[in-house]
Design a protein around this motif. Structure first.
Motif, PDB file in Angstrom:
ATOM      1  N   THR A   1      81.641  21.401 -12.547  1.00 37.54           N
ATOM      2  CA  THR A   1      81.660  22.037 -11.231  1.00 37.54           C
ATOM      3  C   THR A   1      82.795  21.466 -10.390  1.00 37.54           C
ATOM      4  O   THR A   1      83.099  20.278 -10.465  1.00 37.54           O
ATOM      5  CB  THR A   1      80.325  21.808 -10.507  1.00 37.54           C
ATOM      6  N   PHE A   2      83.394  22.367  -9.601  1.00 41.07           N
ATOM      7  CA  PHE A   2      84.506  21.983  -8.752  1.00 41.07           C
ATOM      8  C   PHE A   2      84.387  22.691  -7.409  1.00 41.07           C
ATOM      9  O   PHE A   2      83.804  23.771  -7.315  1.00 41.07           O
ATOM     10  CB  PHE A   2      85.851  22.361  -9.397  1.00 41.07           C
ATOM     11  N   HIS A   3      84.964  22.091  -6.399  1.00 41.08           N
ATOM     12  CA  HIS A   3      85.054  22.708  -5.081  1.00 41.08           C
ATOM     13  C   HIS A   3      86.411  23.386  -4.975  1.00 41.08           C
ATOM     14  O   HIS A   3      87.427  22.820  -5.361  1.00 41.08           O
ATOM     15  CB  HIS A   3      84.913  21.654  -3.978  1.00 41.08           C
ATOM     16  N   SER A   4      86.430  24.597  -4.454  1.00 40.21           N
ATOM     17  CA  SER A   4      87.688  25.305  -4.262  1.00 40.21           C
ATOM     18  C   SER A   4      88.170  25.074  -2.833  1.00 40.21           C
ATOM     19  O   SER A   4      87.429  25.283  -1.874  1.00 40.21           O
ATOM     20  CB  SER A   4      87.497  26.803  -4.506  1.00 40.21           C
ATOM     21  N   LEU A   5      89.406  24.653  -2.710  1.00 38.45           N
ATOM     22  CA  LEU A   5      89.978  24.408  -1.386  1.00 38.45           C
ATOM     23  C   LEU A   5      90.432  25.692  -0.707  1.00 38.45           C
ATOM     24  O   LEU A   5      90.510  25.755   0.507  1.00 38.45           O
ATOM     25  CB  LEU A   5      91.169  23.443  -1.496  1.00 38.45           C
ATOM     26  N   GLY A   6      90.760  26.717  -1.483  1.00 32.61           N
ATOM     27  CA  GLY A   6      91.349  27.921  -0.905  1.00 32.61           C
ATOM     28  C   GLY A   6      90.386  29.064  -0.667  1.00 32.61           C
ATOM     29  O   GLY A   6      90.750  30.040  -0.019  1.00 32.61           O
ATOM     30  N   GLY A   7      89.199  28.996  -1.155  1.00 33.81           N
ATOM     31  CA  GLY A   7      88.281  30.125  -1.034  1.00 33.81           C
ATOM     32  C   GLY A   7      87.450  30.073   0.234  1.00 33.81           C
ATOM     33  O   GLY A   7      87.199  29.005   0.799  1.00 33.81           O
TER      34      GLY A   7
ATOM     35  N   GLY B   1      83.539  26.649  -6.735  1.00 29.83           N
ATOM     36  CA  GLY B   1      82.794  27.280  -5.645  1.00 29.83           C
ATOM     37  C   GLY B   1      83.325  26.847  -4.299  1.00 29.83           C
ATOM     38  O   GLY B   1      83.817  25.728  -4.132  1.00 29.83           O
ATOM     39  N   ALA B   2      83.238  27.747  -3.331  1.00 32.61           N
ATOM     40  CA  ALA B   2      83.651  27.437  -1.964  1.00 32.61           C
ATOM     41  C   ALA B   2      82.453  27.660  -1.054  1.00 32.61           C
ATOM     42  O   ALA B   2      81.855  28.733  -1.043  1.00 32.61           O
ATOM     43  CB  ALA B   2      84.819  28.321  -1.540  1.00 32.61           C
ATOM     44  N   ASN B   3      82.121  26.604  -0.321  1.00 31.22           N
ATOM     45  CA  ASN B   3      80.990  26.701   0.594  1.00 31.22           C
ATOM     46  C   ASN B   3      81.162  25.648   1.685  1.00 31.22           C
ATOM     47  O   ASN B   3      80.307  24.815   1.914  1.00 31.22           O
ATOM     48  CB  ASN B   3      79.678  26.484  -0.162  1.00 31.22           C
ATOM     49  N   GLY B   4      82.306  25.675   2.326  1.00 27.43           N
ATOM     50  CA  GLY B   4      82.554  24.696   3.380  1.00 27.43           C
ATOM     51  C   GLY B   4      83.203  23.455   2.817  1.00 27.43           C
ATOM     52  O   GLY B   4      84.312  23.495   2.315  1.00 27.43           O
TER      53      GLY B   4
ATOM     54  N   ALA C   1      71.199  28.754  -4.679  1.00 30.02           N
ATOM     55  CA  ALA C   1      70.378  27.541  -4.661  1.00 30.02           C
ATOM     56  C   ALA C   1      68.910  27.875  -4.897  1.00 30.02           C
ATOM     57  O   ALA C   1      68.189  27.113  -5.541  1.00 30.02           O
ATOM     58  CB  ALA C   1      70.553  26.802  -3.341  1.00 30.02           C
ATOM     59  N   ALA C   2      68.476  29.027  -4.387  1.00 28.16           N
ATOM     60  CA  ALA C   2      67.081  29.438  -4.546  1.00 28.16           C
ATOM     61  C   ALA C   2      66.828  30.105  -5.896  1.00 28.16           C
ATOM     62  O   ALA C   2      65.675  30.350  -6.257  1.00 28.16           O
ATOM     63  CB  ALA C   2      66.692  30.392  -3.415  1.00 28.16           C
ATOM     64  N   GLY C   3      67.905  30.422  -6.638  1.00 28.70           N
ATOM     65  CA  GLY C   3      67.742  31.073  -7.940  1.00 28.70           C
ATOM     66  C   GLY C   3      67.315  32.518  -7.829  1.00 28.70           C
ATOM     67  O   GLY C   3      66.599  33.013  -8.697  1.00 28.70           O
TER      68      GLY C   3
ATOM     69  N   ALA D   1      78.665  25.571  -6.953  1.00 24.88           N
ATOM     70  CA  ALA D   1      79.091  25.794  -8.334  1.00 24.88           C
ATOM     71  C   ALA D   1      78.021  25.312  -9.316  1.00 24.88           C
ATOM     72  O   ALA D   1      77.755  25.962 -10.329  1.00 24.88           O
ATOM     73  CB  ALA D   1      80.416  25.092  -8.597  1.00 24.88           C
ATOM     74  N   SER D   2      77.385  24.195  -9.015  1.00 20.91           N
ATOM     75  CA  SER D   2      76.317  23.679  -9.872  1.00 20.91           C
ATOM     76  C   SER D   2      75.120  24.629  -9.905  1.00 20.91           C
ATOM     77  O   SER D   2      74.519  24.852 -10.964  1.00 20.91           O
ATOM     78  CB  SER D   2      75.883  22.299  -9.383  1.00 20.91           C
ATOM     79  N   ASP D   3      74.785  25.196  -8.759  1.00 19.10           N
ATOM     80  CA  ASP D   3      73.681  26.165  -8.707  1.00 19.10           C
ATOM     81  C   ASP D   3      74.000  27.404  -9.549  1.00 19.10           C
ATOM     82  O   ASP D   3      73.130  27.941 -10.244  1.00 19.10           O
ATOM     83  CB  ASP D   3      73.392  26.571  -7.257  1.00 19.10           C
ATOM     84  N   ILE D   4      75.259  27.853  -9.500  1.00 24.29           N
ATOM     85  CA  ILE D   4      75.670  29.012 -10.305  1.00 24.29           C
ATOM     86  C   ILE D   4      75.571  28.672 -11.791  1.00 24.29           C
ATOM     87  O   ILE D   4      75.061  29.465 -12.589  1.00 24.29           O
ATOM     88  CB  ILE D   4      77.101  29.455  -9.927  1.00 24.29           C
ATOM     89  N   ASN D   5      76.033  27.478 -12.169  1.00 28.09           N
ATOM     90  CA  ASN D   5      75.936  27.070 -13.578  1.00 28.09           C
ATOM     91  C   ASN D   5      74.488  27.029 -14.046  1.00 28.09           C
ATOM     92  O   ASN D   5      74.190  27.338 -15.192  1.00 28.09           O
ATOM     93  CB  ASN D   5      76.595  25.712 -13.796  1.00 28.09           C
ATOM     94  N   GLY D   6      73.587  26.657 -13.162  1.00 30.72           N
ATOM     95  CA  GLY D   6      72.170  26.641 -13.506  1.00 30.72           C
ATOM     96  C   GLY D   6      71.599  28.027 -13.739  1.00 30.72           C
ATOM     97  O   GLY D   6      70.618  28.186 -14.459  1.00 30.72           O
ATOM     98  N   LEU D   7      72.223  29.048 -13.155  1.00 25.48           N
ATOM     99  CA  LEU D   7      71.753  30.426 -13.328  1.00 25.48           C
ATOM    100  C   LEU D   7      72.320  31.104 -14.578  1.00 25.48           C
ATOM    101  O   LEU D   7      71.770  32.107 -15.031  1.00 25.48           O
ATOM    102  CB  LEU D   7      72.119  31.263 -12.087  1.00 25.48           C
TER     103      LEU D   7
END
Length: 163
Positions: A138-144, A104-107, A73-75, A116-122
């Protein structure tokens, strides 16, 4: 109709029907183009066929564990370098990404998609020119677990076969 003879009005109507049919056939005939298509002028230059510019159906898949969502998120340059190292084994030189799917998985779902959006921006910083015009989803991963990341990169088909 008397004695098997047609009356004058019936004969007149038949004549007009015949004339109308001839007129209709004339219009149809004039509307048809019976001339063969004109031959194109011979061209002395070689005509180059356009190369199809579709996507390779086999994506480059990169999975990472323990990526910092806050760093993404901070780049942070550390995250950019981590992504660069993960993509180093794939030959992306002189290639162009057409579509990137990032999981991406983050809760929760919203946080995973934001990660995932932040990663795409990088990605344009990871490989300048490769990801600049790519369509990203961008997608949320349920299993990660938190910090898990999967990137599927669909490159445009190479114009010449690569060895």
């Amino acid at each position: 109709m008397r004695d098997g003879h047609l009356s004058t009005p019936t004969v007149a109507i038949a004549g007009w029907l015949f004339a109308d049919l001839l007129l209709a056939f004339l219009i149809i005939t004039l509307g048809m183009d019976s001339r063969p298509p004109a031959e194109p002028d011979p061209v002395t230059e070689e005509v180059v066929e356009p190369v199809p510019h579709g996507l390779d159906l086999d994506p480059i898949v990169v999975e990472l564990q323990g990526v910092s969502p806050a760093g993404a998120a901070a780049g942070e340059e550390e995250i950019v370098e981590e992504l660069r190292e993960a993509l180093l084994e794939h030959d992306l030189a002189d290639r162009e990404a057409g579509m990137v799917l990032t999981f991406g998985a983050n809760g929760g779902p919203a946080e995973g998609e934001r990660f995932a959006s932040d990663i795409n921006g990088l990605l344009p910083r990871v490989h300048p020119g490769v990801f600049d015009d790519a369509v990203t989803r961008t997608f949320h991963s349920l299993g990660g677990s938190v910090g898990w990341l999967r990137i599927e990169i669909y490159l445009f088909a190479a114009s010449e076969p690569t060895d």
